[in-house]
Design an enzyme around this catalytic site. Structure first.
Site, PDB file in Angstrom:
ATOM      1  N   ARG A  34      13.822  43.481 -28.852  1.00 44.15           N
ATOM      2  CA  ARG A  34      15.036  44.010 -28.374  1.00 44.15           C
ATOM      3  C   ARG A  34      15.312  45.212 -29.315  1.00 44.15           C
ATOM      4  NH1 ARG A  34      19.015  40.881 -25.243  1.00 44.15           N
ATOM      5  NH2 ARG A  34      17.948  38.854 -25.060  1.00 44.15           N
ATOM      6  N   ASP A  69      14.144  44.625 -23.307  1.00 44.81           N
ATOM      7  CA  ASP A  69      15.109  43.371 -23.163  1.00 44.81           C
ATOM      8  C   ASP A  69      14.143  42.418 -22.308  1.00 44.81           C
ATOM      9  OD1 ASP A  69      16.551  41.440 -22.395  1.00 44.81           O
ATOM     10  OD2 ASP A  69      18.519  42.720 -22.046  1.00 44.81           O
ATOM     11  N   LYS A  87       4.120  28.489 -30.421  1.00 48.25           N
ATOM     12  CA  LYS A  87       4.952  27.207 -30.108  1.00 48.25           C
ATOM     13  C   LYS A  87       6.639  27.896 -30.339  1.00 48.25           C
ATOM     14  CE  LYS A  87       5.781  24.283 -33.447  1.00 48.25           C
ATOM     15  NZ  LYS A  87       6.278  24.328 -35.013  1.00 48.25           N
ATOM     16  N   ASP A 102      -2.372  26.650 -32.333  1.00 44.92           N
ATOM     17  CA  ASP A 102      -1.671  25.638 -33.040  1.00 44.92           C
ATOM     18  C   ASP A 102      -2.241  26.232 -34.409  1.00 44.92           C
ATOM     19  OD1 ASP A 102      -1.758  23.505 -34.877  1.00 44.92           O
ATOM     20  OD2 ASP A 102      -1.193  22.352 -33.278  1.00 44.92           O
ATOM     21  N   HIS A 103      -1.455  26.557 -35.388  1.00 39.07           N
ATOM     22  CA  HIS A 103      -2.046  27.502 -36.507  1.00 39.07           C
ATOM     23  C   HIS A 103      -2.469  26.667 -37.289  1.00 39.07           C
ATOM     24  CE1 HIS A 103       1.651  26.325 -38.834  1.00 39.07           C
ATOM     25  NE2 HIS A 103       0.889  26.797 -39.678  1.00 39.07           N
ATOM     26  N   LYS A 163      -6.842  27.068 -39.815  1.00 37.25           N
ATOM     27  CA  LYS A 163      -7.094  26.803 -41.106  1.00 37.25           C
ATOM     28  C   LYS A 163      -8.245  26.612 -41.675  1.00 37.25           C
ATOM     29  CE  LYS A 163      -2.180  25.245 -42.087  1.00 37.25           C
ATOM     30  NZ  LYS A 163      -1.556  25.853 -43.077  1.00 37.25           N
ATOM     31  N   GLU A 188       6.334  18.533 -46.952  1.00 33.83           N
ATOM     32  CA  GLU A 188       6.641  19.953 -47.493  1.00 33.83           C
ATOM     33  C   GLU A 188       7.786  19.952 -48.266  1.00 33.83           C
ATOM     34  OE1 GLU A 188       6.435  23.083 -43.936  1.00 33.83           O
ATOM     35  OE2 GLU A 188       7.414  21.064 -43.026  1.00 33.83           O
ATOM     36  N   HIS A 231       0.419  19.914 -34.772  1.00 34.59           N
ATOM     37  CA  HIS A 231      -0.245  19.975 -35.790  1.00 34.59           C
ATOM     38  C   HIS A 231      -1.047  18.568 -36.373  1.00 34.59           C
ATOM     39  CE1 HIS A 231       1.454  23.976 -36.192  1.00 34.59           C
ATOM     40  NE2 HIS A 231       2.669  23.403 -36.882  1.00 34.59           N
ATOM     41  N   LYS A 278      10.620  17.111 -44.240  1.00 33.04           N
ATOM     42  CA  LYS A 278      11.014  18.325 -45.290  1.00 33.04           C
ATOM     43  C   LYS A 278      11.522  17.568 -46.502  1.00 33.04           C
ATOM     44  CE  LYS A 278      10.601  21.352 -41.856  1.00 33.04           C
ATOM     45  NZ  LYS A 278       9.682  22.439 -41.895  1.00 33.04           N
TER      46      LYS A 278
HETATM   47  C1  BG6 Z   1       5.377  25.248 -38.191  1.00 31.64           C
HETATM   48  C2  BG6 Z   1       6.767  24.301 -38.209  1.00 31.64           C
HETATM   49  O1  BG6 Z   1       4.944  24.942 -37.272  1.00 31.64           O
HETATM   50  O2  BG6 Z   1       4.683  24.682 -39.332  1.00 31.64           O
HETATM   51  C3  BG6 Z   1       7.469  24.430 -39.742  1.00 31.64           C
HETATM   52  O3  BG6 Z   1       7.555  24.917 -37.077  1.00 31.64           O
HETATM   53  C4  BG6 Z   1       6.411  24.211 -40.582  1.00 31.64           C
HETATM   54  O4  BG6 Z   1       8.489  23.646 -39.783  1.00 31.64           O
HETATM   55  C5  BG6 Z   1       5.214  24.883 -40.582  1.00 31.64           C
HETATM   56  O5  BG6 Z   1       7.119  24.472 -41.986  1.00 31.64           O
HETATM   57  C6  BG6 Z   1       4.084  24.397 -41.646  1.00 31.64           C
HETATM   58  O6  BG6 Z   1       2.928  25.224 -41.671  1.00 31.64           O
HETATM   59  P1  BG6 Z   1       2.109  25.308 -42.958  1.00 31.64           P
HETATM   60  O7  BG6 Z   1       0.990  26.329 -42.451  1.00 31.64           O
HETATM   61  O8  BG6 Z   1       2.910  25.782 -43.917  1.00 31.64           O
HETATM   62  O9  BG6 Z   1       1.671  24.034 -43.279  1.00 31.64           O
END
Ligand code: BG6
Length: 485
Positions: free
Chosen positions: A49, A90, A147, A176-177, A181, A215, A239, A333
């Site tokens: 935007r 937009d 996501k 899905d990151h 890894k 975390e 994850h 968390k």
């Molecule tokens: C994200 C979540 O998908 O993954 C976050 O939305 C989380 O809440 C994060 O902190 C953790 O990713 P990584 O790579 O730091 O373990």
């Protein structure tokens, strides 16, 4: 050439001024460029935007790179910044999409376009409609989705339907990151590139599995998003279930997208519906994190909330291989440390020849796969303590350990998105999540949430800096199992 096999030479980033773009996408692309890994012709068009021009976007990108990419990985940056251009849009109205298409065309003839959507899910539908109208959904276009893809099975199906109306599954790339890894991919190498593990990777020899994603951070300013999501949807749905699937799946016939994803989805579908008694939820209260006092979740949020910031689950995979083997999952968390790890606990030997020799108890073997921040693989074995054994054979547990950074000292450590962006550009879907996987994941999560609702389950409190509510300890202790800490 199949439609999905082109190499993209245009990358269109929606949400280009947002957090993910600044922290991960632009740094990953710049690092790839510095290593000479981006296609020479690749141009990156940002859109959002904000009313910026090309120069303004490049300035923003430079600042992001300086903040989030270590200097030694940046290269000269000038060449990378030259690849960037920007078109304000937009996405909630159709009006600006023709100008966006014109901007992409400005960069000259192209072999293929990859679109990366990292925007609010409410914009997915309108964005797809705009792209269709502007002729940006053709055969040489692929779509990558970040996501959150919905908040339950029904809303995720709606998003998937909207995307499927414009793109076939072989051109849809769901991120899905965690799959980007290196240490997560190494799970596949460990299991399927060694003959040692597969014969014992089942309920005959494995007693239970623990998966922890802990975390130390709290809300991190993501108030609106997180409070509507909670730990179950934010971390377990994606994850943690992907990690579980990689641990539990049958050997795929090859390392390709269909074979790997076919095996993962079978595991996800075999997950037994968890009962309310097999889950524990928590929400942190004021405490300490990394040596500093931190407020509670409700204080950060500014109101009381029933959103869970911690969840522990005893999961079961109902198939022949895993009959009777619990998979204990936990994530939260404001836990005491940042750690992602998988612990495979083996059974005791069927008969100890050392019993009665004064040597002490045998500890069953364990395989600990540390994913982050440490990258170690440790097998705990019993060994004889050196000595003359006058009081009996003494035994002790000793680690057989691989420290990945030492074993591969020369290898470049990469951001997960570097791999995923490169695969997107090349068109390799192996490390992206297929629709049936996402839906199986949501199906299981929805069952848990329905159980919480039916039983009026609210999160127990835990102190920031602790390992979650006491119920999480009880969840495993009643099976005679302790969490690995
Ligand atoms: C994200 C979540 O998908 O993954 C976050 O939305 C989380 O809440 C994060 O902190 C953790 O990713 P990584 O790579 O730091 O373990």
């Amino acid at each position: 050439m199949a439609a999905s096999e082109f190499a993209a030479d245009r990358l269109l980033l929606f949400g280009a001024t947002g957090d993910l773009s600044r922290r991960k996408l632009l740094p990953s692309l710049c690092a790839l460029d510095a290593d000479g890994l981006l296609p020479e012709k690749l141009k990156i068009i940002g859109t959002a935007r904000s009313d910026l021009d090309d120069a303004g976007f490049r300035d923003m990108a430079r600042a992001a790179l300086e903040e989030f990419l270590p200097a030694e990985r940046r290269g000269s940056m000038a060449g990378f910044l030259n690849r960037l251009s920007y078109q304000p849009l937009d996405a909630s109205t159709l009006d600006g999409f023709d100008a966006l298409a014109a901007k992409i065309a400005d960069a000259g003839p192209s072999d293929g376009l990859a679109i990366f959507l990292s925007t609010a899910p409410s914009l997915f539908g309108p964005t797809i409609a705009g792209l269709e109208k502007a002729g940006l959904t053709g055969e040489n276009v692929r779509m990558c989705l970040e996501k959150p893809l919905g908040t339950d099975l029904a809303s995720s199906a709606e998003i998937n339907d909207a995307v499927a109306a414009a793109f076939p599954e072989e051109r849809i790339f769901r991120i899905d990151h965690y799959l980007g890894k290196e240490t997560v991919q190494n799970l596949l190498a460990l299991r399927f590139a060694n003959i040692l593990f597969e014969p014992i990777w089942n309920s005959n020899v494995i007693e239970h599995v623990q998966i922890t994603v802990a975390e130390t951070v709290g809300l991190e300013g993501r108030v609106g998003f997180y409070n509507d999501a909670g730990a179950l949807r934010d971390m377990v749905q994606n994850h943690m279930l992907q990690l579980l699937a990689l641990v539990a799946m049958e050997p795929p016939t090859s390392f390709d997208a269909t074979a790997v994803r076919d095996e993962k989805v079978k595991v996800l579908r075999a997950l037994r519906e968890a009962t309310a008694g097999e889950t524990v939820t928590g929400q942190y209260r004021a405490g300490a994190s990394s040596g500093a006092a931190v407020p509670g979740y409700d204080e950060e949020l500014g109101e009381a909330s029933d959103t869970e910031t911690f969840v522990a689950i005893k999961a079961h995979v109902d198939n022949w291989r895993w009959k009777g083997v619990p998979f204990y999952l936990r994530t939260g968390k404001r836990l005491p440390e940042r750690v992602t790890e998988i612990l495979v606990q083996f059974r005791s030997v069927p008969h100890s020849i050392f019993e009665g020799t004064g040597g002490g108890a045998l500890h069953p073997n364990r395989l600990l796969i540390e994913i982050q921040p440490d990258e170690n693989i440790t097998l705990s074995l019993m060994a004889k303590v050196p000595g003359l054994d006058e009081d009996g054979v003494r035994l002790r547990e000793v680690p057989l350990a691989i420290t990945m950074p030492d074993a591969f000292a020369e290898a470049q450590r990469r951001i997960a998105y570097e791999r995923l962006l490169l695969d997107l550009i090349k068109g390799d879907q192996t490390l992206f999540v297929r629709r049936d996987e996402v839906e199986a994941q949501w199906n299981w999560i929805d069952g848990i949430r329905a159980g919480w609702e039916a039983n009026d389950i609210k999160p127990q409190t835990y102190m920031a800096g602790s390992w979650g509510p006491s119920g999480a300890v009880a969840l495993t202790e009643r099976d005679g199992v302790s969490w690995h800490e």
